[in-house]
Structures are given as C-alpha cells and as structure tokens.
Design a protein around this motif. Structure first.
Motif, PDB file in Angstrom:
ATOM      1  N   VAL A  50       0.822  -1.212   0.000  1.00  0.00           N
ATOM      2  CA  VAL A  50       0.000   0.000   0.000  1.00  0.00           C
ATOM      3  C   VAL A  50       0.854   1.260   0.000  1.00  0.00           C
ATOM      4  O   VAL A  50       0.608   2.199  -0.779  1.00  0.00           O
ATOM      5  CB  VAL A  50      -0.952  -0.007   1.216  1.00  0.00           C
ATOM      6  CG1 VAL A  50      -1.570   1.379   1.424  1.00  0.00           C
ATOM      7  CG2 VAL A  50      -2.049  -1.039   1.018  1.00  0.00           C
ATOM      8  N   GLU A  51       1.840   1.317   0.849  1.00  0.00           N
ATOM      9  CA  GLU A  51       2.649   2.539   0.979  1.00  0.00           C
ATOM     10  C   GLU A  51       3.298   2.918  -0.349  1.00  0.00           C
ATOM     11  O   GLU A  51       3.332   4.095  -0.725  1.00  0.00           O
ATOM     12  CB  GLU A  51       3.714   2.341   2.049  1.00  0.00           C
ATOM     13  CG  GLU A  51       4.483   3.613   2.354  1.00  0.00           C
ATOM     14  CD  GLU A  51       5.440   3.432   3.521  1.00  0.00           C
ATOM     15  OE1 GLU A  51       6.182   4.376   3.814  1.00  0.00           O
ATOM     16  OE2 GLU A  51       5.444   2.338   4.134  1.00  0.00           O
ATOM     17  N   GLU A  52       3.796   1.917  -1.081  1.00  0.00           N
ATOM     18  CA  GLU A  52       4.463   2.191  -2.352  1.00  0.00           C
ATOM     19  C   GLU A  52       3.469   2.638  -3.419  1.00  0.00           C
ATOM     20  O   GLU A  52       3.743   3.570  -4.183  1.00  0.00           O
ATOM     21  CB  GLU A  52       5.204   0.939  -2.819  1.00  0.00           C
ATOM     22  CG  GLU A  52       5.854   1.088  -4.191  1.00  0.00           C
ATOM     23  CD  GLU A  52       6.444  -0.216  -4.684  1.00  0.00           C
ATOM     24  OE1 GLU A  52       6.871  -0.247  -5.859  1.00  0.00           O
ATOM     25  OE2 GLU A  52       6.454  -1.205  -3.931  1.00  0.00           O
ATOM     26  N   LYS A  81      -4.670  -5.109  -9.958  1.00  0.00           N
ATOM     27  CA  LYS A  81      -3.606  -4.942 -10.951  1.00  0.00           C
ATOM     28  C   LYS A  81      -2.249  -4.749 -10.273  1.00  0.00           C
ATOM     29  O   LYS A  81      -1.243  -5.333 -10.694  1.00  0.00           O
ATOM     30  CB  LYS A  81      -3.938  -3.740 -11.835  1.00  0.00           C
ATOM     31  CG  LYS A  81      -2.874  -3.416 -12.876  1.00  0.00           C
ATOM     32  CD  LYS A  81      -3.280  -2.173 -13.664  1.00  0.00           C
ATOM     33  CE  LYS A  81      -2.188  -1.762 -14.644  1.00  0.00           C
ATOM     34  NZ  LYS A  81      -2.577  -0.533 -15.383  1.00  0.00           N
ATOM     35  N   GLN A  82      -2.205  -3.957  -9.204  1.00  0.00           N
ATOM     36  CA  GLN A  82      -0.942  -3.634  -8.538  1.00  0.00           C
ATOM     37  C   GLN A  82      -0.687  -4.491  -7.309  1.00  0.00           C
ATOM     38  O   GLN A  82       0.324  -4.290  -6.632  1.00  0.00           O
ATOM     39  CB  GLN A  82      -0.953  -2.147  -8.120  1.00  0.00           C
ATOM     40  CG  GLN A  82      -1.179  -1.169  -9.262  1.00  0.00           C
ATOM     41  CD  GLN A  82       0.002  -1.119 -10.212  1.00  0.00           C
ATOM     42  OE1 GLN A  82       1.114  -1.517  -9.868  1.00  0.00           O
ATOM     43  NE2 GLN A  82      -0.238  -0.647 -11.438  1.00  0.00           N
ATOM     44  N   ARG A  83      -1.608  -5.420  -7.005  1.00  0.00           N
ATOM     45  CA  ARG A  83      -1.499  -6.267  -5.813  1.00  0.00           C
ATOM     46  C   ARG A  83      -1.326  -5.425  -4.547  1.00  0.00           C
ATOM     47  O   ARG A  83      -0.448  -5.665  -3.707  1.00  0.00           O
ATOM     48  CB  ARG A  83      -0.356  -7.271  -5.954  1.00  0.00           C
ATOM     49  CG  ARG A  83      -0.633  -8.334  -7.006  1.00  0.00           C
ATOM     50  CD  ARG A  83       0.472  -9.373  -7.074  1.00  0.00           C
ATOM     51  NE  ARG A  83       0.647 -10.107  -5.815  1.00  0.00           N
ATOM     52  CZ  ARG A  83      -0.148 -11.085  -5.393  1.00  0.00           C
ATOM     53  NH1 ARG A  83      -1.197 -11.448  -6.139  1.00  0.00           N
ATOM     54  NH2 ARG A  83       0.075 -11.711  -4.261  1.00  0.00           N
ATOM     55  N   ALA A  84      -2.173  -4.405  -4.438  1.00  0.00           N
ATOM     56  CA  ALA A  84      -2.182  -3.520  -3.282  1.00  0.00           C
ATOM     57  C   ALA A  84      -3.593  -3.466  -2.714  1.00  0.00           C
ATOM     58  O   ALA A  84      -4.573  -3.465  -3.463  1.00  0.00           O
ATOM     59  CB  ALA A  84      -1.708  -2.121  -3.669  1.00  0.00           C
ATOM     60  N   CYS A  85      -3.724  -3.397  -1.395  1.00  0.00           N
ATOM     61  CA  CYS A  85      -5.030  -3.483  -0.731  1.00  0.00           C
ATOM     62  C   CYS A  85      -5.875  -2.242  -1.010  1.00  0.00           C
ATOM     63  O   CYS A  85      -5.502  -1.121  -0.603  1.00  0.00           O
ATOM     64  CB  CYS A  85      -4.827  -3.623   0.777  1.00  0.00           C
ATOM     65  SG  CYS A  85      -6.368  -3.581   1.706  1.00  0.00           S
ATOM     66  N   PRO A  86      -7.020  -2.374  -1.702  1.00  0.00           N
ATOM     67  CA  PRO A  86      -7.873  -1.209  -1.984  1.00  0.00           C
ATOM     68  C   PRO A  86      -8.411  -0.550  -0.713  1.00  0.00           C
ATOM     69  O   PRO A  86      -8.589   0.670  -0.681  1.00  0.00           O
ATOM     70  CB  PRO A  86      -9.014  -1.800  -2.818  1.00  0.00           C
ATOM     71  CG  PRO A  86      -8.465  -3.066  -3.396  1.00  0.00           C
ATOM     72  CD  PRO A  86      -7.515  -3.592  -2.364  1.00  0.00           C
ATOM     73  N   TYR A  87      -8.662  -1.345   0.340  1.00  0.00           N
ATOM     74  CA  TYR A  87      -9.220  -0.793   1.574  1.00  0.00           C
ATOM     75  C   TYR A  87      -8.249   0.207   2.200  1.00  0.00           C
ATOM     76  O   TYR A  87      -8.631   1.339   2.541  1.00  0.00           O
ATOM     77  CB  TYR A  87      -9.540  -1.920   2.554  1.00  0.00           C
ATOM     78  CG  TYR A  87     -10.061  -1.442   3.885  1.00  0.00           C
ATOM     79  CD1 TYR A  87     -11.372  -1.008   4.022  1.00  0.00           C
ATOM     80  CD2 TYR A  87      -9.229  -1.418   5.007  1.00  0.00           C
ATOM     81  CE1 TYR A  87     -11.848  -0.566   5.251  1.00  0.00           C
ATOM     82  CE2 TYR A  87      -9.696  -0.979   6.231  1.00  0.00           C
ATOM     83  CZ  TYR A  87     -11.008  -0.547   6.359  1.00  0.00           C
ATOM     84  OH  TYR A  87     -11.475  -0.097   7.570  1.00  0.00           O
ATOM     85  N   TYR A  88      -7.003  -0.181   2.334  1.00  0.00           N
ATOM     86  CA  TYR A  88      -6.020   0.719   2.942  1.00  0.00           C
ATOM     87  C   TYR A  88      -5.522   1.783   1.958  1.00  0.00           C
ATOM     88  O   TYR A  88      -5.073   2.850   2.373  1.00  0.00           O
ATOM     89  CB  TYR A  88      -4.857  -0.087   3.532  1.00  0.00           C
ATOM     90  CG  TYR A  88      -5.227  -0.706   4.858  1.00  0.00           C
ATOM     91  CD1 TYR A  88      -5.217   0.057   6.029  1.00  0.00           C
ATOM     92  CD2 TYR A  88      -5.633  -2.034   4.946  1.00  0.00           C
ATOM     93  CE1 TYR A  88      -5.590  -0.499   7.256  1.00  0.00           C
ATOM     94  CE2 TYR A  88      -5.998  -2.595   6.161  1.00  0.00           C
ATOM     95  CZ  TYR A  88      -5.991  -1.821   7.318  1.00  0.00           C
ATOM     96  OH  TYR A  88      -6.365  -2.363   8.527  1.00  0.00           O
ATOM     97  N   LEU A  89      -5.644   1.520   0.653  1.00  0.00           N
ATOM     98  CA  LEU A  89      -5.349   2.562  -0.321  1.00  0.00           C
ATOM     99  C   LEU A  89      -6.341   3.723  -0.168  1.00  0.00           C
ATOM    100  O   LEU A  89      -5.968   4.899  -0.239  1.00  0.00           O
ATOM    101  CB  LEU A  89      -5.429   2.006  -1.746  1.00  0.00           C
ATOM    102  CG  LEU A  89      -4.214   1.239  -2.274  1.00  0.00           C
ATOM    103  CD1 LEU A  89      -4.533   0.632  -3.634  1.00  0.00           C
ATOM    104  CD2 LEU A  89      -2.990   2.137  -2.366  1.00  0.00           C
TER     105      LEU A  89
END
Length: 1139
Positions: free
Chosen positions: A179-181, A204-212
């Motif tokens: 998420v941070e990146e 797509k980016q394998r990053a958590c939408p909730y914490y994004l």
C-alpha cells in the motif's frame, strides 16, 4: 461545451447553460457554504441536482483557495492590490464571519455522503463529466474492498475485520504491504476513481484497496462515503473521519431520519448473549486443556484470564437480568432511556469498568478470529463491544452528579424496550450451525431505540463542521422534516422542475372501472370487491400506458396477497396478456435478476413493454433509474403507512407526543399522528420520483386510493406535482385523457435511444445525467435490436395489445361482411361468378402482391338524424316492420357485382386472419377450396368445426353460410343452429340456384329476414321517415344495403345487452339519449369507455360503438380508438366504417 456563470461572486464552470431552477439551486448551495450555515434543499429528480451540487461546491472551494492565494500576494506587496480594478474585497466572502482565510490548511474538505455505494458511483460518474478534477477518495468496507482471498472466505463481517487487523499487525498480508508504495501512483492520485476503479487498481498492482482508500483520504479534497459512516459514531471512529471545519453533504437525504435512529440503536437477542457466553466458555476450556498439558496459555492474547472470567460473569448476569422480566406475549415492557444504565449496573457493567471491558473484548475477538480450526461465532462479543461504545459515550468525572447529568443527556432521546424473542432464532440457523443447545434458548430481547434523528445531527454539529447540507428530490414538507433534525437550517429551497405541463399527467383514481371505491385502508385492503376493482384498473392502465409501467404496493405482504387474488380471479392473466409482469423479491441476490429481466422486456422492440410490481420503501423505489421507456407510468395502489402495531412505531409516536407535551422553549416537535402520516407520504413521493428522470422525459402518475382526493393528502405531495393533480369521477374520462396525453407526448418528444451500456455493466450504475439504459446480463441481441431502431411518435399501436387478440363479437363475422354492401359507390362490370370465384381471385391477388388486398379508402358514411332516431329506438329494443318494394328480391349473392363479391371475400379472409392463428386460418382456407372442388358439405363441416369450439368464433362459422352452395344451405343452417344456438336465417328461396331464379320466381314472397343472422337478430325498420319509398328519388339504396344496416344495428344491440346486462345497458342508453339531445361528445364517450373497458371481451363493442357517433365527431373517436386499441386494429375498424 462548458459554460461559465457567476453566482454570489463565485465563478462556476457548468457543462451546459443551466436552467433557472439549476441556478437557484446552486445559489442556495453557495449561500450555505459562504455563510457557514446549514441548508435543506429539495430539487426534483431530473433537475440535475447532483451535477449542480458538485459544480457549486467545487467552484466555491476553488474560490476559497484563490482568496487565500490573493491574500498572500497582497501581504507580499505590502497591502497593495495586484488588480486595482478588481480588489480582493469584491471577490465575495470565503469565511462565515467575513474574515479572510490565511492558510491553505484552512480550505475545507468536502465530505459527500449518499445512502449506498451504487448511488455514490453515480455521483462519481457525474463528477467525471465536469471540468473539475479534485483529489478524491471513496471509503468502503472490507466487504467491498478487501482482495485477500483468505479474509474474503470468512462469512461473518466482524470476523473479516479482526482477521484483517491481525494480518496487518503482523504484516502477513502481501496486499497491505504494497500500500505505501502504490498509494502515490499517479494513475491513482490524479484520476477520479470509484469503488470499482479502486478494486481494479488494487488487483492490478497487488495492493489493498481498503487501505489505499484510507491513504488517499489524507490528501483528498472530496471524500465520498455512505452516510451511515458519518452518522454511526463507531464507524466514524474506525475510519478516522475528521470533521472539524469540513463541509458535510447528505445527498438522497430523504432516508436520513431512519439511518440516524438506527445507527444509534441496538437489539441484543438471547442468541447474542448465549453465543458470547459460549465463545468465552470455549476459550476458557482451551486454556484449561493447555494448562493441563503444561503449555503456555493465551499466546497472542494480551488479556489475562481474570478479565475473561469477569466478562463472562457480566454476560451471565445480563442474561439472568433479562430473563427475570415477565414480559407479556402481545407487548413488551418499556422504560425510559436512562433505565439502560440501571440494567447494565445489575450486570456489573458501568462507567468505571467500561474501558477495561471494551479493550478486553477487542483483544478476545481479534484473538479468536485468528484461530484456525472450527469456526467460533464471536458476533455476541462484538455486539457487547458496540453497546459499550454507544451507551457509555464520552468521558465523565468521578462525581456522581456529573455522571448523572451525562447519563440523562445521553439517553434523553431513547427508550428501553424488553420484549419476547419470536424470531425462531434465524440468526443461529444462518450464522452458527455448530452452536450448542445453550445458544438456541428462547428469552427476552433488550432493545435500546433512538427516536430522534436530531441526536446524530447534533453530534455532527458538535464535531465542529462548517455546515451541513441535506438534499434530495423528496423532502417535502420541509417544515416537518427540519423539525425532526433538531438543528437549525437557515437556508432552504423547494425547487421547481425543468419539465413542461405536457410532460406529466397526474390523476387521482377514486373508483375503478366498475365504480367500486379504491382504498388500501386496513378495513378495506382485503375486501374482494376492492381487490377486483384495483385489478380491473391496472388491467386498463396496462393497455394505455406504453412501454414500462411501475406498480407500487404499500408493503410486501399486501403485494403478495393482492397478486395472489389476481392470479385466482384471472386479473393477472389479463395483465400479462398485454405486458409481462415482474415482481420485486425480498432478497438482494434475486433483485438484480428480476429488474434485469424487466429492463430486457422493455428493451425488446417486439414486446409491448413490461410491468414491475414493487413496494414503497423497497429497492425499486430507491435510486434506480427508470428513465424514458423504463418508466412511462407509476401506479400507487395505496398509502404505505408504517405498521401501526409495530412496537417501534408505537413508541416513536408516544415519544413525539411526550415531547410536544413538555413544550420545550424554541423547540417544535411533530405530533405522533403527524409523523405517522409523513412517513406514508414520503414513501409515496419517493416512488413517484421514479417516473420523470430528465428534462425530456415524460410519464403518468396514477394515485389509486380514494384518500388522495383530500386536499390535505395532496398538500403532502411534492410541490412540482401538486399543480397537475386531476380528480376524476368517471374512469372513462381517465382513459380518454391518458390516451390524449401519451399521443401528444410521443409526437412532441420522440425518444431516441442512446447506445446501450457496455456488456456486464451494473443494473444500478447508470449515471443520472447520462441516463444510460440499465443493462441486464441477458440477451445481447435485445440490446442490438434496441439500438437499431428509433421509437417514433406513433400512437399506441405497438404498446397496447387490446383487440389484437381474437375478436369476440359479431363484428368479425356476418355483420362485417354485410357492411361491404354499404360501401359500393361504383358499379364495375366484371365477369359474374360466385363467392368462391371471388375468394380465389382475392387469394391470387394476395399471393401476387405478398399481402391481403389494400384497404379501400373512402369517406365515412354520413349518419343523419333519422339514423340517430333509429339507433335511439334500437337502444330501447323496439322492433319495426320492413315494407318491401316491388321488384325481384335477390338471394344472398344475387344482384351483387363481381367486384363487390371480391371485396366480400377479401373482407372475410381479413377477418379470419386477424381473429385466428396462422395454422387455423390455413385450415379454414383449405377447407373452402376443398369444398369448392368436392362439393362435400360433411367434409367442410368437419374441417371447420374448430370455429364451433369457442363462442368467440361462432360468428365466423356463421359467415361461411355465404360460401355454401344453395343446395346445402338448409342443412348448413340447421347445423349452425345445433352447434352455435343461432341459425343463419335460412329461407327456402336460398336453396334456389341461379337458373331456378332466372326461371321467374316471384320476388314478393321473399322476407327481409332472409338475410339476417337469425330471427331474433332482425331489427326490422319502417319506411324512411321522410315519406319517400326506397329507391324513389335521392340516392338509391339497395334493399341489401338496408338489410345489412339493420343487421349491424340489431346485432350490436343484442351484444350490448348480453355484455353489459340490464344496468349497464340502461347507463349506455342514457348516455346516448343525452348525446342526441346535447351533442356532448366528451360525456358520452367517457361513459362508453368506462362500460366497455371493464372486461377484455367487451372491447370490440367499443369499436362497433362507432355507429352511434355523429359525423363531426367521427375523426375524434377514431383517434381515440387508435390510441386505445392499437393502430392496426383501429384501422381495420376505420375501413369498415368508411365502407
């Protein structure tokens, strides 16, 4: 094309030139923002409310930032104006107190809340259509945003929460670790994204939408969220929503009252208590086993065993306290709100230990959620934690007096209600199949209910918000709405609509077609006559409203019972013969399928539309887009009052009455009765709002309850609806005016369908401004056909089925054929022949041209006053004799030219084809050809016997008499009498062949009745009233013409009496008398339409009633028939009339 306008000193960029009502709305929004005061703004659906709200708010925010920038420049220029001709003082105020903000950190965040995420998606789509590009974020739950497969496999929402928290704390979630990146990615930061976009980016980016979304919130200019996130203190704290200085906007705020009350209320069931005890028992049991094995207990749990035991003791005490109440089965026990502290004190839970207990519960729930093995239900523990947060909100000093004041303030708007659990433990069945028997016990429910939405609204004000704007399409009446909120609203607006008068039709239908009063009142809602009359009303409205029709019931229970009655009594079949009906289900999963099927049916160019039966306050009445053809009409079947005996409704009314009695200075409360009435009309108004969705839309609103005729009831309708409400005493007038309304609307506003939305798009995700067609998951071919054709302003031809089914009266048989004799205006010499030859010529011509012969265009026959007199006498049932003239009397086909025989044959084929299926039509046609070749009457009777199976086709069977050869006519007449109950009017001379007639048969032996359908069907008339004998002077009229006219009149009279009965026939007769005396077409046709549309099988009588209409009203009547019955059916009748 963007348009720049200035409102209150603020420059607004708008996608097009705004309407006056849109300018007014944006002006009120900017006024609220500049003054820093609350506002309640009503603007009807279809006025671009959301677009105006976004543009005005973001324009003001930009103006606010520009003011700060200008101020800083002035400071650097030592107080000199950078633009002397446009000094800063002329820019308008940015702050409420007139001061100029000095730091960019002072720029308020915009918190935009709506009821659901689907509505927020529409708002985000609107924002994308503007020139404004603010930084945005949209908040959602883990249920919607989490993409970790392990977490999403969990069924319980609170288990997902604690499992997610556990993975985040141990950094064992790969999606959270990215998420941070990814939170600074330009694709995410510089674009306007909704929930769907956020999830796509996360995958797509394998990053958590909730914490994004939480990361984006820190820098966002606009934050979108469902409004329970704001109103529920627990959720607000969980998402770290900071409100100080923010602008809070509640869109679709008509539901905010209910959400405010529910977000601060709870129900604790015996199952919740028992499941919490069971979870702690299991936890302590596992600890004991580990202790016996010498293993370390409670690894990962930061709570000691004594605290766990203490919490279990609290729960056991609470269970015992609740069970100690002797609760009557029919009603519960109600206490003041402050009683909740006394009850929890008995369970040893109070302000002193509430923090320790709450923190321990959070630790225990998180620990159990992370355990592997058999699922353990922790919903009861979560419920207790939520109760502690709600009841013990705020900190108090150790002073007992301070605690007492705090408790009184916290509970002033609440009631405690203890009642028996009658739910059959559905939660246990759904959530915890492994629950022990201890969790299945019956007991008492502890309810802590808030009865003032002002409790939550005042809490928001206390958070230091700049202003609160409540807006919706249905807030009226505003006085009662704002009184419930308990905060001040200095700015208010009841906006007008952008539509013209010809775009809306509103009628109160007090009585059905049968004259029965319509009412959904408790004492009448299930009366069979009322249900039947409502069914007849809907049947008729189904015929005359094109495309999609929405049918709203007060409740699911009433809808189910009404539809069940209609199915049993045949109303449902009559409705579905015109349009297919779709029913709103209670479940979420099946709703999308049902509404998708409705959209597909309306989209289908081959169908006549569809009906969607729904309930007020249901999913279909909230936020769905029924633009254009999807909602041409809304039928309100009754007033949806809340259930009168529901404990929460009873206590709400009592609470309001108590507040009124206290007469608190400066505070105005609704009475319980006023609130009860407001709830019903707000639900009605929300359902009404489905019908007009944009400036070019049009539709009709039908209020089918006698209570809507009261002035007080109409005052509760939206302000933009009230001027158009019409009240009708006669159902026929409604039919007439609705037909006229849609005819004019379709001519003036032909609808051009837009491209279908992309495949797979959500049913509910269409933007209100774009008005994209809702897309179902089925039949892409339907969409292709939809986009390939343009709906033109035709009458109501393809939209109403009416008489496109089989004809049901004599008009389709002999009577229609004999009308051909009247239309003969020229005599053409042709090779003579019988009707079989004419039939063959017509069929040959049909095969050559590819269709049946074209309709003969001729003027309408003129009806003289003598004709009116004869019809007047006919309506009384009188019979008069025919005085025969000298000369040879032809038999059925004697004296008719070959050209006229062709017309008769063609007409017979047309009538058969329009009344029978293609298969049956071919059978009859082949049977006639076979009879011509073989001269076998038995074979003809056998092959045409299908016409004797249904009384509706008896007239077609009798019409075959014209084609039967003379030597078979007597036998055919006898067979017809046997099979249909009516003969063909056989006379001995009908058996004479051509040569026999030429031999000199005396014509004066021929009776006029020989050409009539039966002796009972003969309407014998006297010589013309002017004294002239037939064929002497003036236009010559053959005796066949006279007989045909008499036959049509008599046949119509008989069918009217049979269909309407004595009472209905008398009403029609009175209407005709009045028409003859006053020439008042409107009253006469209203009565006729009312009588003839009550039953489907009587509709053809309305066509045949054209004989009664005077020449100067003919065109008007024909137009009404086309609207009511469809073009093709009405044109056939026009052709009959003209001939």
């Amino acid at each position: 094309m963007q348009t720049t306008i200035t409102i209150n000193g603020v420059t607004v960029q708008f996608p097009f030139i705004p309407y006056e009502c849109q300018r007014d709305y944006m002006g009120k929004v900017i006024e609220c923002l500049q003054r820093g005061v609350n506002g309640v703004l009503e603007s009807p659906t279809g006025t671009g409310k959301t677009l105006c709200l976004l543009c005005a708010t973001l324009a003001w925010r930009d103006h606010f930032k520009d003011t700060i920038s200008a101020q800083k420049i002035i400071e650097r220029l030592n107080g000199k104006e950078m633009f002397p001709s446009n000094p800063l003082s002329s820019w308008g105020q940015a702050n409420a107190d007139g001061s100029t903000p000095s730091h960019h950190s002072d720029v308020p965040k915009i918190i935009y809340a709506s009821r659901t995420h689907s509505q927020l998606t529409q708002v985000v789509n609107e924002l994308k259509n503007t020139s404004y590009k603010p930084k945005v974020c949209i908040l959602g739950s883990r249920e919607q945003l989490c993409i970790n497969p392990e977490v999403m496999r969990q069924e319980s929402n609170h288990v997902k929460v604690h499992m997610c928290r556990g993975k985040v704390s141990t950094r064992s979630c790969v999606f959270y670790n990215n998420v941070e990146e990814k939170s600074t990615d330009t694709e995410l930061v510089n674009n306007i994204v909704d929930i769907e976009d956020l999830v796509k980016f996360g995958n797509k980016q394998r990053a958590c939408p909730y914490y994004l979304s939480r990361a984006l919130k820190q820098q966002a200019d606009v934050i979108f969220m469902p409004y329970n996130y704001l109103l529920d203190p627990k959720t607000r704290r969980a998402h770290s929503i900071e409100l100080t200085g923010s602008v809070v906007i509640f869109d679709e705020a008509h539901n905010i009252e209910k959400t405010c009350e529910e977000s601060t209320s709870f129900d604790m069931t015996p199952y919740d208590v028992a499941s919490a005890i069971n979870a702690l028992t299991r936890l302590l049991g596992d600890q004991a086993k580990e202790a016996d094995l010498g293993e370390s207990s409670f690894q990962g749990l930061k709570t000691d065993i004594q605290t766990v035991v203490k919490i279990k003791e609290i729960l056991l005490n609470l269970e015992a306290v609740l069970d100690s109440f002797e609760v009557p089965a029919d009603k519960g026990i109600t206490k003041p709100g402050i009683f909740i502290y006394e009850l929890l004190e008995r369970a040893t839970l109070n302000y002193n230990n509430k923090t320790t207990v709450f923190e321990a519960l959070e630790q225990i729930i998180g620990y159990l959620a992370g355990q592997t093995g058999i699922f353990l239900n922790t919903s009861g523990l979560q419920k207790l934690a939520d109760i502690i947060q709600l009841v013990f909100s705020g900190e108090v000093s150790a002073s007992s007096s301070d605690q007492q004041k705090k408790m009184e303030a916290n509970t002033a708007q609440f009631k405690v209600h203890i009642h028996q659990d009658t739910s059959s433990q559905k939660k246990q069945t759904n959530n915890d199949p492994w629950a022990s028997s201890s969790t299945k016990k019956a007991g008492n429910i502890l309810s802590y209910w808030c009865f003032s939405p002002g409790f939550s609204m005042q809490d928001l004000v206390n958070q230091g918000v700049r202003c609160i704007i409540l807006t919706s399409g249905t807030l009226s009446p505003l006085d009662s709405f704002t009184a419930e909120m308990r905060i001040q609203f200095p700015v208010s607006l009841e906006n007008s609509h952008v539509i013209e008068r010809d775009q809306i039709f509103v009628s109160v239908i007090e009585r059905g077609p049968d004259g029965v009063l319509l009412s959904s009142a408790f004492d009448r809602r299930f009366v069979p006559e009322n249900l039947s009359s409502l069914g007849n009303t809907v049947v008729n409205l189904t015929r005359i409203v094109p495309h999609g029709l929405l049918l709203f019931f007060p409740s699911f229970f009433l809808m189910e019972k009404t539809l069940e009655f209609w199915r049993d009594k045949g109303h449902a079949d009559r409705i579905e013969s015109v349009k297919p009906m779709f029913i709103e289900p209670k479940g979420k999963g099946t709703f999308t399928e049902a509404i998708g099927s409705y959209y597909t049916a309306v989209n289908d160019s081959k169908s006549r539309g569809g009906i969607f039966s729904a309930v007020c306050r249901g999913k279909a009445s909230e936020g769905l887009d029924f633009a254009n053809t999807f909602g041409r009409g809304v039928v309100i079947t009754g007033l949806p009052f809340p259930p009168k005996m529901d404990p929460r409704v009873v206590l709400k009314m009592q609470f309001l009455d108590e507040m009124n009695q206290r007469k608190i200075p400066g505070m105005k409360f609704l009475s319980g009765r006023e609130w009860y009435k407001e709830q019903a009309f707000r639900a009605v108004n929300q359902a009404i709002g489905r019908v007009i969705r944009h400036k070019d839309d049009y539709g009709a609103i039908f209020l089918c309850d006698q209570r809507f005729k009261n002035k007080d009831a109409q005052l509760h309708l939206p302000s933009w609806v009230r001027p158009y409400v019409r009240h009708y005493d006669n159902f026929g007038n409604i039919v007439r005016d609705v037909c006229q309304f849609f005819r004019v609307a379709q001519k003036m506003r032909p609808f051009l369908p837009k491209d279908p939305v992309p495949e797979g798009a959500s049913v509910c995700s269409a933007s209100n401004s774009q008005l994209a067609f809702p897309q179902s998951s089925s039949s892409s071919s339907n969409l292709a056909s939809r986009s390939s054709y343009t709906q033109k302003a035709k009458m109501l031809d393809t939209h109403t089925s009416t008489l496109k089914r089989r004809r049901t009266d004599e008009d389709t048989g002999v009577a229609s054929i004999f009308k051909q004799y009247q239309s003969q205006t020229t005599k053409t010499k042709m090779k003579s022949g019988n009707l079989f030859d004419a039939l063959e010529r017509v069929e040959n011509r049909r095969e050559t041209n590819g269709a049946l012969g074209g309709h003969t265009q001729s003027n309408l026959s003129t009806l003289s006053l003598q004709y009116d007199k004869r019809m007047d006498e006919m309506m009384r049932g009188g019979k008069r004799k025919i005085k025969l003239v000298q000369g040879q009397q032809p038999s059925v086909s004697v004296g008719v030219s070959g050209d006229e025989k062709s017309r008769i044959a063609r007409k017979f084929l047309e009538e058969m084809k329009s009344s029978l299926s293609q298969v049956n039509f071919e059978k009859i046609r082949l049977a006639l050809h076979s009879y011509k070749k073989n001269d076998n009457l038995d074979t003809l009777l056998s092959e045409t016997s299908l016409l004797t199976d249904d009384p509706h086709t008896y007239s077609l069977f009798r019409g075959l008499y014209l084609f039967v050869r003379p030597h078979h006519r007597k036998r055919f007449d006898e067979k017809c009498q046997e099979l249909t109950g009516t003969g063909c009017g056989y006379k001995p001379e009908h058996s004479l062949g051509k040569d026999e007639r030429k031999s000199g048969m005396p014509s004066n032996d021929v009776e006029a009745s020989g050409i009539s359908a039966s002796s009972s069907a003969v309407a014998t008339t006297s010589t013309q009233s002017n004294g002239e004998k037939p064929n002497q002077g003036g236009p010559k009229k053959t005796q066949t013409d006279c007989y045909a006219t008499r036959y049509v009149q008599a046949s119509f009279l008989i069918d009217v009496k049979r269909a309407l009965g004595p009472e209905g026939s008398a009403q029609l007769c009175q209407a005709v008398y009045s028409y003859k005396a006053t020439d008042n077409y409107e009253n006469m046709v209203a009565a006729a339409v009312s009588l003839f549309t009550e039953k489907d099988e009587n509709f053809s009588l309305l066509m045949r009633f054209a004989h009664i209409i005077r020449p100067h009203h003919k065109e008007q009547y024909k137009a009404m028939l086309r609207e009511l019955m469809g073009r093709s059916t009405a044109e056939k009748n026009d052709d009959n009339e003209s001939k």
